[in-house]
Design a protein around this motif. Sequence first.
Motif, mmCIF file in Angstrom:
data_model
loop_
_atom_site.group_PDB
_atom_site.id
_atom_site.type_symbol
_atom_site.label_atom_id
_atom_site.label_comp_id
_atom_site.label_asym_id
_atom_site.label_seq_id
_atom_site.Cartn_x
_atom_site.Cartn_y
_atom_site.Cartn_z
ATOM 1 N N ASP A 24 0.835 -1.205 0.000
ATOM 2 C CA ASP A 24 0.000 0.000 0.000
ATOM 3 C C ASP A 24 0.870 1.255 0.000
ATOM 4 N N SER A 25 2.130 1.117 -0.412
ATOM 5 C CA SER A 25 3.046 2.251 -0.386
ATOM 6 C C SER A 25 3.589 2.563 -1.776
ATOM 7 N N ILE A 26 3.381 3.787 -2.235
ATOM 8 C CA ILE A 26 3.941 4.207 -3.532
ATOM 9 C C ILE A 26 5.465 4.224 -3.426
ATOM 10 N N TYR A 27 5.976 4.642 -2.268
ATOM 11 C CA TYR A 27 7.429 4.665 -2.043
ATOM 12 C C TYR A 27 8.024 3.273 -2.294
ATOM 13 N N VAL A 28 7.335 2.250 -1.819
ATOM 14 C CA VAL A 28 7.819 0.879 -2.038
ATOM 15 C C VAL A 28 7.789 0.543 -3.531
ATOM 16 N N VAL A 29 6.686 0.902 -4.211
ATOM 17 C CA VAL A 29 6.591 0.627 -5.658
ATOM 18 C C VAL A 29 7.765 1.273 -6.383
ATOM 19 N N LEU A 30 8.015 2.541 -6.092
ATOM 20 C CA LEU A 30 9.053 3.278 -6.836
ATOM 21 C C LEU A 30 10.453 2.753 -6.514
ATOM 22 N N ASN A 31 10.670 2.340 -5.275
ATOM 23 C CA ASN A 31 11.966 1.747 -4.910
ATOM 24 C C ASN A 31 12.142 0.367 -5.560
ATOM 25 N N MET A 32 11.076 -0.431 -5.536
ATOM 26 C CA MET A 32 11.165 -1.767 -6.156
ATOM 27 C C MET A 32 11.433 -1.637 -7.651
ATOM 28 N N ALA A 33 10.888 -0.572 -8.266
ATOM 29 C CA ALA A 33 11.094 -0.375 -9.709
ATOM 30 C C ALA A 33 12.549 -0.030 -10.015
ATOM 31 N N ILE A 34 13.292 0.442 -9.009
ATOM 32 C CA ILE A 34 14.733 0.690 -9.204
ATOM 33 C C ILE A 34 15.531 -0.564 -8.815
ATOM 34 N N MET A 35 15.155 -1.178 -7.694
ATOM 35 C CA MET A 35 15.960 -2.268 -7.129
ATOM 36 C C MET A 35 15.806 -3.603 -7.864
ATOM 37 N N THR A 36 14.678 -3.773 -8.579
ATOM 38 C CA THR A 36 14.425 -5.063 -9.249
ATOM 39 C C THR A 36 13.887 -4.801 -10.660
ATOM 40 N N ARG A 37 13.733 -5.869 -11.441
ATOM 41 C CA ARG A 37 13.073 -5.754 -12.744
ATOM 42 C C ARG A 37 11.586 -5.980 -12.494
ATOM 43 N N VAL A 38 10.741 -5.011 -12.834
ATOM 44 C CA VAL A 38 9.313 -5.132 -12.516
ATOM 45 C C VAL A 38 8.448 -5.058 -13.770
ATOM 46 N N GLY A 39 7.221 -5.553 -13.642
ATOM 47 C CA GLY A 39 6.198 -5.285 -14.643
ATOM 48 C C GLY A 39 5.694 -6.483 -15.423
ATOM 49 N N GLN A 40 4.977 -6.154 -16.505
ATOM 50 C CA GLN A 40 4.301 -7.165 -17.321
ATOM 51 C C GLN A 40 5.274 -8.233 -17.824
ATOM 52 N N LYS A 41 6.496 -7.797 -18.185
ATOM 53 C CA LYS A 41 7.469 -8.764 -18.732
ATOM 54 C C LYS A 41 7.740 -9.902 -17.739
ATOM 55 N N VAL A 42 7.616 -9.590 -16.458
ATOM 56 C CA VAL A 42 7.843 -10.616 -15.433
ATOM 57 C C VAL A 42 6.659 -11.588 -15.412
ATOM 58 N N LEU A 43 5.434 -11.038 -15.528
ATOM 59 C CA LEU A 43 4.244 -11.910 -15.573
ATOM 60 C C LEU A 43 4.296 -12.795 -16.812
ATOM 61 N N ASP A 44 4.759 -12.220 -17.925
ATOM 62 C CA ASP A 44 4.880 -13.002 -19.160
ATOM 63 C C ASP A 44 5.849 -14.154 -18.952
ATOM 64 N N GLN A 45 6.954 -13.867 -18.266
ATOM 65 C CA GLN A 45 7.946 -14.905 -17.999
ATOM 66 C C GLN A 45 7.355 -15.998 -17.095
ATOM 67 N N LEU A 46 6.564 -15.572 -16.095
ATOM 68 C CA LEU A 46 5.969 -16.538 -15.154
ATOM 69 C C LEU A 46 4.939 -17.421 -15.853
ATOM 70 N N GLY A 47 4.180 -16.801 -16.780
ATOM 71 C CA GLY A 47 3.155 -17.562 -17.514
ATOM 72 C C GLY A 47 2.131 -18.165 -16.582
ATOM 73 N N THR A 48 1.812 -19.436 -16.756
ATOM 74 C CA THR A 48 0.784 -20.076 -15.925
ATOM 75 C C THR A 48 1.382 -20.697 -14.662
ATOM 76 N N SER A 49 2.717 -20.549 -14.498
ATOM 77 C CA SER A 49 3.381 -21.193 -13.359
ATOM 78 C C SER A 49 2.981 -20.556 -12.021
ATOM 79 N N ASP A 50 2.997 -21.358 -10.983
ATOM 80 C CA ASP A 50 2.754 -20.841 -9.624
ATOM 81 C C ASP A 50 4.053 -20.755 -8.830
#
Length: 589
Positions: A137-163
């Motif tokens: 629930d923190s924008i600060y966390v979102v913005l920091n994670m976007a610098i510290m890690t690779r984030v976004g749709q491309k990650v969901l695409d990589q995960l696909g149907t896997s759990d």
Amino acid sequence: MNFLSKGVEKFVNESAELCQPSKVVLIDGSEEQLEALRAEAVQTGEMIKLNQEILPGCYLHRTKPNDVARVEGRTFICTEKQETAGPTNNWIQKDEAYKILSDIYRGSMKDRTMYVIPYSMGAVGSPFSKIGIELTDSIYVVLNMAIMTRVGQKVLDQLGTSDDFVKGLHSKADVDPEKRYICQFPEDNTIMSVNSAYGGNVLLGKKCFALRIASYQGWKEGWMAEHMLILGLEKPNGETKYIAAAFPSACGKTNLAMLIPPEEFAKKGYKIHTVGDDIAWIRVGKDGRLYAINPENGFFGVAPGTNVKSNPNALASTRKNTIFTNVCHNLENNTVWWEGLDKNPPKKAIDWQGQPWGPEQQAQGVKGAHPNSRFTAPTANCPCLSDQFENPEGVPLDAIIFGGRRAKTAPLVYEARNWNHGVFVGSIMASETTAAASGAVGVVRRDPMAMLPFCGYHMADYFAHWIEMGKKVSHQPKIFNVNWFRTDEEGHFLWPGFGDNMRVLDWIIRRCEGTAEAVETPIGFVPKPEDINLNGLNMTTKDVADLLTVDKKLWLEDADNIEEFYKKFGDKLPKELRAELDTLKNNLK
Ligand code: GTP
Ligand code: SPV
Ligand code: MN
């Protein structure tokens, strides 16, 4: 919300039901979405937009004064049985932990947005990489994670149907220190963090996943997750040797990873290339050597003490697209300042607690920046970033270094006799505590492999895992211990440190190549003082000899202390380490 992975869908929907946010938003990784979030955070006062001419893309954030560091006392390993977590971790039985936590999370995101951050630790698609989903629930966390890690749709695409992903639920809730919990459930690939909004407590990809959960995964799957920097040392002939080094928090990893060689070395053609500054994931490669990747994509570095002289590469990394946390806000030009940046503190400023700050407060000893204030900077900004940073296979390690902050006892550098002795050297690491965790500063404590606060399972099993890993590699890296922090009677550092640490790395690499000599002592091999290159330094061979002394009396005391420490592990302590301690005691007789 719908996802290809039914596991992600279930996790998001159940968490939303529990925390009751007014809205759920997926972080797709687009610049437009991140920019809109920055604007929102500025509008609500959560972040301050800094001078965009001097510091483009940079922002300042202040946390609550009760929330400025990791909280080891509120950090728990939650497993079925306490035996799994071992004697060095705080433990809560996992079902009980889920119960305690769900009461705290219930309704904690009312009138807030819950952001869904898909992130990859390691380059997306690398065989080393692992995926996490952090809900926050923190924008600060979102913005920091976007610098510290690779984030976004491309990650969901990589995960696909896997759990196969790590669940992370973060709510700042009321930032109530009494109800603060940083819980890892290694048996369930789950992290729950609540009532904090600071760094290592809430950027769940970092210490919670990449060390606590990943160390457990590594134990089960035959690899290692370590609190280590990774650097490449390029020699004048163009060959690059890779070194990983474990130092406790705020003991010099970022500085060593970005080292600039002294002129004497630079003009010969020595260069340092940064692969990582905090975390290494290490596996055995096809050729039987150990390979390491840095799973992160940014630096969450200590600000105080960072300056053009001590670490120009780190400073350069913070000149754009960086988030500063708890530093001093320079109102003269809307930039940032911290102790040790320069000798020109602002006359008109706001300190890390949000109070007016200037020469008067400084004279009273009030700090402008918190000692654990930090910058979150993209690795891409680093002038000396290694061209191997994105290599999905990692880099081959020639040496592993352990080190701590010790005024006495530990010499500047020593080399372990072999792998198992090296594991012993790591297991007996001790260091003075720093501001990176809440609690007393400057107290010497045992911090094996710099993993005391980060090992997600029984430390004796972790030691055994290190010994096992040594058997799996055909070409074992040599293991060393360093101490940049030995002091004289008045408390002054005896070794210049920083760029001059290159002089020690040089000996280490020459030892790996078999071209430097050493002297055997009760604790291992130390350099011949004349083998540490002092050209251009105002130091004598005698000074180095002093830094290399092994004081038997101090080491006997240390051996007793190690004995005490090892008692915690009872029968579980690997017999190899017991034997190494006996050897040490014998050697000291
Ligand atoms: P974490 O991010 O908490 O894991 O810290 P770190 O291990 O990356 O430590 P960092 O490089 O940020 O250094 C922490 C502090 O140690 C800073 O105040 C540095 O100025 C100081 N420091 C780093 N290297 C040296 C050194 O070689 N000698 C001395 N005397 N101080 C050093
Ligand atoms: C450390 O304390 O080792 C850090 C900072 O690197 S934090 O992310 O807060 O753990
Ligand atoms: Mn760290």
